[in-house]
Design a protein around this motif. Structure first.
Motif, PDB file in Angstrom:
ATOM      1  N   PHE A   1      -5.489  -0.596  -0.434  1.00 53.66           N
ATOM      2  CA  PHE A   1      -4.082  -0.851  -0.699  1.00 53.66           C
ATOM      3  C   PHE A   1      -3.404   0.508  -0.901  1.00 53.66           C
ATOM      4  O   PHE A   1      -3.067   0.903  -2.023  1.00 53.66           O
ATOM      5  N   ASP A   2      -3.207   1.223   0.205  1.00 50.82           N
ATOM      6  CA  ASP A   2      -2.755   2.607   0.108  1.00 50.82           C
ATOM      7  C   ASP A   2      -1.345   2.732  -0.451  1.00 50.82           C
ATOM      8  O   ASP A   2      -1.023   3.718  -1.123  1.00 50.82           O
ATOM      9  N   GLY A   3      -0.494   1.753  -0.159  1.00 50.04           N
ATOM     10  CA  GLY A   3       0.866   1.802  -0.678  1.00 50.04           C
ATOM     11  C   GLY A   3       0.892   1.732  -2.192  1.00 50.04           C
ATOM     12  O   GLY A   3       1.533   2.553  -2.861  1.00 50.04           O
ATOM     13  N   ALA A   4       0.171   0.766  -2.754  1.00 52.76           N
ATOM     14  CA  ALA A   4       0.110   0.614  -4.208  1.00 52.76           C
ATOM     15  C   ALA A   4      -0.576   1.809  -4.846  1.00 52.76           C
ATOM     16  O   ALA A   4      -0.173   2.271  -5.920  1.00 52.76           O
TER      17      ALA A   4
ATOM     18  N   CYS B   1     -11.290   4.515 -18.791  1.00 53.36           N
ATOM     19  CA  CYS B   1     -10.810   3.127 -18.736  1.00 53.36           C
ATOM     20  C   CYS B   1     -11.010   2.595 -17.324  1.00 53.36           C
ATOM     21  O   CYS B   1     -10.743   3.279 -16.350  1.00 53.36           O
ATOM     22  N   ARG B   2     -11.475   1.393 -17.246  1.00 56.59           N
ATOM     23  CA  ARG B   2     -11.698   0.737 -15.964  1.00 56.59           C
ATOM     24  C   ARG B   2     -11.046  -0.639 -15.989  1.00 56.59           C
ATOM     25  O   ARG B   2     -11.712  -1.650 -16.207  1.00 56.59           O
ATOM     26  N   PRO B   3      -9.716  -0.685 -15.800  1.00 54.92           N
ATOM     27  CA  PRO B   3      -9.027  -1.979 -15.828  1.00 54.92           C
ATOM     28  C   PRO B   3      -9.578  -2.921 -14.758  1.00 54.92           C
ATOM     29  O   PRO B   3      -9.877  -2.506 -13.645  1.00 54.92           O
ATOM     30  N   GLU B   4      -9.704  -4.187 -15.129  1.00 61.13           N
ATOM     31  CA  GLU B   4     -10.185  -5.198 -14.197  1.00 61.13           C
ATOM     32  C   GLU B   4      -8.981  -5.923 -13.588  1.00 61.13           C
ATOM     33  O   GLU B   4      -8.107  -6.401 -14.307  1.00 61.13           O
ATOM     34  N   CYS B   5      -8.953  -6.003 -12.277  1.00 60.79           N
ATOM     35  CA  CYS B   5      -7.844  -6.671 -11.586  1.00 60.79           C
ATOM     36  C   CYS B   5      -8.402  -7.621 -10.532  1.00 60.79           C
ATOM     37  O   CYS B   5      -9.402  -7.326  -9.886  1.00 60.79           O
ATOM     38  N   SER B   6      -7.729  -8.738 -10.381  1.00 57.75           N
ATOM     39  CA  SER B   6      -8.155  -9.707  -9.368  1.00 57.75           C
ATOM     40  C   SER B   6      -7.240  -9.701  -8.152  1.00 57.75           C
ATOM     41  O   SER B   6      -7.590 -10.221  -7.097  1.00 57.75           O
ATOM     42  N   SER B   7      -6.052  -9.114  -8.294  1.00 62.09           N
ATOM     43  CA  SER B   7      -5.078  -9.098  -7.199  1.00 62.09           C
ATOM     44  C   SER B   7      -4.011  -8.052  -7.513  1.00 62.09           C
ATOM     45  O   SER B   7      -3.944  -7.519  -8.629  1.00 62.09           O
ATOM     46  N   LEU B   8      -3.147  -7.778  -6.525  1.00 60.81           N
ATOM     47  CA  LEU B   8      -2.037  -6.859  -6.761  1.00 60.81           C
ATOM     48  C   LEU B   8      -1.078  -7.425  -7.811  1.00 60.81           C
ATOM     49  O   LEU B   8      -0.544  -6.680  -8.640  1.00 60.81           O
ATOM     50  N   GLU B   9      -0.871  -8.734  -7.783  1.00 57.12           N
ATOM     51  CA  GLU B   9       0.014  -9.331  -8.788  1.00 57.12           C
ATOM     52  C   GLU B   9      -0.566  -9.161 -10.191  1.00 57.12           C
ATOM     53  O   GLU B   9       0.154  -8.808 -11.140  1.00 57.12           O
ATOM     54  N   ASP B  10      -1.860  -9.382 -10.332  1.00 61.12           N
ATOM     55  CA  ASP B  10      -2.523  -9.198 -11.624  1.00 61.12           C
ATOM     56  C   ASP B  10      -2.402  -7.749 -12.076  1.00 61.12           C
ATOM     57  O   ASP B  10      -2.116  -7.456 -13.246  1.00 61.12           O
ATOM     58  N   LEU B  11      -2.610  -6.814 -11.154  1.00 61.55           N
ATOM     59  CA  LEU B  11      -2.540  -5.390 -11.479  1.00 61.55           C
ATOM     60  C   LEU B  11      -1.157  -5.015 -12.016  1.00 61.55           C
ATOM     61  O   LEU B  11      -1.032  -4.366 -13.060  1.00 61.55           O
TER      62      LEU B  11
ATOM     63  N   ASN C   1       7.100 -12.490  -4.208  1.00 64.53           N
ATOM     64  CA  ASN C   1       7.809 -13.052  -3.052  1.00 64.53           C
ATOM     65  C   ASN C   1       6.917 -13.036  -1.806  1.00 64.53           C
ATOM     66  O   ASN C   1       6.931 -13.979  -1.006  1.00 64.53           O
ATOM     67  N   ALA C   2       6.145 -11.960  -1.666  1.00 63.12           N
ATOM     68  CA  ALA C   2       5.227 -11.872  -0.529  1.00 63.12           C
ATOM     69  C   ALA C   2       4.155 -12.940  -0.620  1.00 63.12           C
ATOM     70  O   ALA C   2       3.756 -13.539   0.393  1.00 63.12           O
ATOM     71  N   ASP C   3       3.695 -13.202  -1.853  1.00 64.52           N
ATOM     72  CA  ASP C   3       2.675 -14.232  -2.049  1.00 64.52           C
ATOM     73  C   ASP C   3       3.232 -15.614  -1.699  1.00 64.52           C
ATOM     74  O   ASP C   3       2.560 -16.428  -1.060  1.00 64.52           O
TER      75      ASP C   3
ATOM     76  N   MET D   1      -3.010  -9.812   0.962  1.00 62.41           N
ATOM     77  CA  MET D   1      -2.784  -8.650   0.101  1.00 62.41           C
ATOM     78  C   MET D   1      -2.552  -7.367   0.899  1.00 62.41           C
ATOM     79  O   MET D   1      -1.773  -6.510   0.487  1.00 62.41           O
ATOM     80  N   GLU D   2      -3.221  -7.217   2.051  1.00 63.96           N
ATOM     81  CA  GLU D   2      -3.009  -6.008   2.850  1.00 63.96           C
ATOM     82  C   GLU D   2      -1.598  -5.991   3.438  1.00 63.96           C
ATOM     83  O   GLU D   2      -0.941  -4.953   3.479  1.00 63.96           O
ATOM     84  N   GLN D   3      -1.118  -7.146   3.875  1.00 68.74           N
ATOM     85  CA  GLN D   3       0.255  -7.236   4.358  1.00 68.74           C
ATOM     86  C   GLN D   3       1.237  -6.990   3.219  1.00 68.74           C
ATOM     87  O   GLN D   3       2.260  -6.317   3.393  1.00 68.74           O
ATOM     88  N   THR D   4       0.917  -7.522   2.053  1.00 69.33           N
ATOM     89  CA  THR D   4       1.765  -7.317   0.880  1.00 69.33           C
ATOM     90  C   THR D   4       1.841  -5.843   0.528  1.00 69.33           C
ATOM     91  O   THR D   4       2.903  -5.317   0.178  1.00 69.33           O
ATOM     92  N   ASP D   5       0.715  -5.143   0.630  1.00 71.74           N
ATOM     93  CA  ASP D   5       0.690  -3.719   0.317  1.00 71.74           C
ATOM     94  C   ASP D   5       1.575  -2.931   1.274  1.00 71.74           C
ATOM     95  O   ASP D   5       2.311  -2.035   0.852  1.00 71.74           O
TER      96      ASP D   5
END
Length: 221
Positions: free
Chosen positions: A88-91, A128-138, A195-197, A203-207
């Motif tokens: 997810f290079d954009g994010a 710190c190693r935050p756990e994320c399940s998706s871009l929205e979660d992040l 909105n993308a979701d 997720m790659e398109q969203t990024d």
């Protein structure tokens, strides 16, 4: 530098921020001095006599805020690394800019404390190693963390204003206004992801959509 006959590092040796684009971490190299640095009466740093913090304990509170921003910079870098690993290079790029923003704010508070005659203490940050399940979660986590730091900063500004500490109030108000812009940007990014979701994008398109959105928002007007 010598204090009571003992040699200690100079300011430039005392604190050094290190940022690497390849190592997802901002680190601090610091040294210890005798007594409590925030309450010391002898300060070798140049002091601005126009700055006087009237609020009891304001130096300690500003020091806490400074360390929150320092910690946030490392969180942003770790989140950026998570995004990079998932392509997810954009994010990832956006979050690195947030890390830089937080470390810049850290240094501004650091410098203000020095000018006010206090000795800022930058605590070693734990990994710190935050756990994320998706871009929205992040970005939900990121916005929540921002709101906590922003609320504390605004509270400090109100304390300074109530005690007629004009120099500290002006400084904190300026920081709060700048930080508010960061919050609006984070909120906009999160809404764009949602909105993308809803549109059924992966997720790659969203990024990719996120990269275009942030680039448009950050264009100079």
């Amino acid at each position: 530098m010598s204090v009571n006959g003992k040699k200690y590092p100079t300011h430039t040796e005392c604190v050094e921020f290190y940022y690497s684009a390849t190592v997802q971490r901002v680190t601090i190299l610091s040294c210890g001095y005798p007594q409590d640095p925030l309450t010391r009466t002898s300060n070798p740093f140049p002091v601005n006599k126009d700055i006087f913090m009237a609020v009891p304990g304001m130096a300690q509170k500003l020091n806490t805020q400074m360390n929150l921003e320092f910690h946030a910079s490392n969180v942003y870098l770790n989140l950026s690394e998570w995004c990079a690993r998932h392509h997810f290079d954009g994010a990832a790029t956006f979050l690195r800019t947030r890390a830089q923003s937080s470390i810049t704010l850290t240094m501004r508070v650091f410098d203000y404390l020095k000018k006010a005659g206090s000795w800022p203490i930058v605590n070693p940050d734990q990994s710190c190693r935050p756990e994320c399940s998706s871009l929205e979660d992040l970005f939900t986590q990121t916005l929540s963390d921002y709101r906590q730091r922003s609320s504390m900063l605004s509270g400090l500004a109100q304390e300074a204003k109530a005690q007629s500490d004009d120099s500290t109030w002006r400084f904190l108000t300026l920081l709060a206004e700048e930080q508010q812009q960061d919050g609006l940007l984070l909120q906009s990014v999160l809404e764009e992801i949602r909105n993308a979701d809803k549109a059924g994008l992966g997720m790659e398109q969203t990024d990719r959509r996120l990269m275009a959105f942030v680039g448009e928002v950050q264009k100079p007007h």
